[in-house]
Design a protein around this motif. Structure first.
Motif: not given
Length: 258
Positions: A140-152
Motif C-alpha cells: 500500500y506504500i505510495i511514493a509521490v515525487r514532485e519536481h520543483l522549478h529549482s531542479g530538486q
C-alpha cells in the motif's frame, strides 16, 4: 485503524498535523484571486471542481487551500479537500483484484472524491517496510515525487497498511477515472487528493493509475526498460482496459541501496 487524515509515521521525519503555513488575512466569506495569499498560483476550484490549467489534462499547478490560520470563513471556496468525504462510497469484493472501492452516487468530473491517507514516512522507513514485504503481501506504500522549478525533487511516502482511510481500497487501472493531486493545507506535507477524471456513474468502481500517469500518457524508454528488467518481481494487472500494460506499476527505487 481507520483515520481520515495523514498521521506521523514511525520515523517521525514529518508531522502532517503540524501547522506551519501562515494564514491569509481575507476578511470575506470566500477568498478571491490576486487578493488572497493562498491563491497566488491562481484559482484552484470552480463550484467545488478542480480547475484545469491551460491544457485540460495538465493538473501540475501547485494547489494550496486556505488553512486553520486563515481569517476567511469555513464556507470559503478554497476549502475543498480539507472538508473530507462528500460522496457515499462502498468497499466491495472484486472478482480478481481483492477489495475495491465504488461510488454509490454520481460524481461530476473535477470533484474531489477522497484522500489516500496513512502514515507519512521518511525514505529509510519506507524502504525498510518495502524490503520486509514478501511476494504474498499487499503493498500500500505510495511514493509521490514532485519536481520543483529549482531542479530538486520533493518526495512524500504514505503507508495506509496499518493506519489509513478508504483510499487504501482503490485499485489500479491503466485507464483510471481518478487522478491524484498533492494538495497542501496547513504545511508542506501534502494531502494526496483524488479527483474525478470524468463523470462517474453510481455503482462504478473507482481507480487511479498507481504510476502517477494520467490519461495513459506514453511512458519513456527508460521507464519501459526498467519495467522489462523488473517483470519477474511485478504483479499482474487485472484492470481489463484496452490499453492494459499487463503488470501493475513498479517503483524499484525503494529497493535500491543508499
Amino acid at each position: 485503524q481507520y483515520s481520515p487524515d495523514n498521521v506521523a509515521g514511525a520515523d517521525g521525519d514529518n508531522d502532517p498535523t503540524e501547522i506551519t503555513f501562515p494564514g491569509c488575512s481575507c476578511l470575506t466569506s470566500s477568498c478571491v484571486v490576486h487578493a488572497c495569499s493562498c491563491l497566488c498560483h491562481g484559482e484552484n476550484y470552480n463550484s467545488l471542481c478542480l480547475r484545469p490549467t491551460d491544457k485540460e489534462e495538465d493538473y501540475a499547478r501547485p494547489v494550496f487551500e486556505c488553512n486553520a490560520m486563515c481569517q476567511c470563513g469555513e464556507s470559503c471556496q478554497n476549502r475543498v479537500v480539507q472538508r473530507g468525504l462528500q460522496f457515499r462510497l462502498e468497499v466491495f469484493k472484486t472478482e480478481k483484484k481483492g477489495w475495491g472501492l465504488r461510488t454509490l452516487e454520481f460524481i461530476a468530473k473535477g470533484r474531489f472524491v477522497c484522500e489516500y491517507a496513512g502514515e507519512v514516512l521518511g525514505f529509510n522507513e519506507a524502504r525498510r517496510r518495502m524490503q520486509a514485504q514478501t511476494s504474498k503481501d499487499s503493498n500500500y506504500i505510495i511514493a509521490v515525487r514532485e519536481h520543483l522549478h529549482s531542479g530538486q525533487v520533493m518526495e512524500t511516502f504514505v503507508d495506509p497498511t496499518y493506519i489509513g482511510n478508504v483510499g487504501r481500497f482503490l485499485n489500479h487501472s491503466c485507464e483510471p477515472n481518478l487522478f491524484m493531486v498533492p494538495v497542501r493545507v496547513d504545511s508542506m506535507v501534502p494531502k494526496l487528493a483524488l479527483f474525478a477524471a470524468a463523470d462517474i456513474s453510481a455503482g462504478e468502481e473507482l481507480s487511479y493509475d498507481y504510476s502517477g500517469r494520467f490519461h495513459n500518457l506514453s511512458i519513456t524508454n527508460r521507464e519501459q526498460k526498467s519495467s522489462e528488467d523488473d517483470n519477474s518481481l511485478r504483479k499482474p494487472c487485472y484492470c481489463g482496459s484496452h490499453t492494459c500494460a499487463s503488470f501493475l506499476p513498479w517503483d524499484s527505487s525503494l529497493f535500491s541501496t543508499p
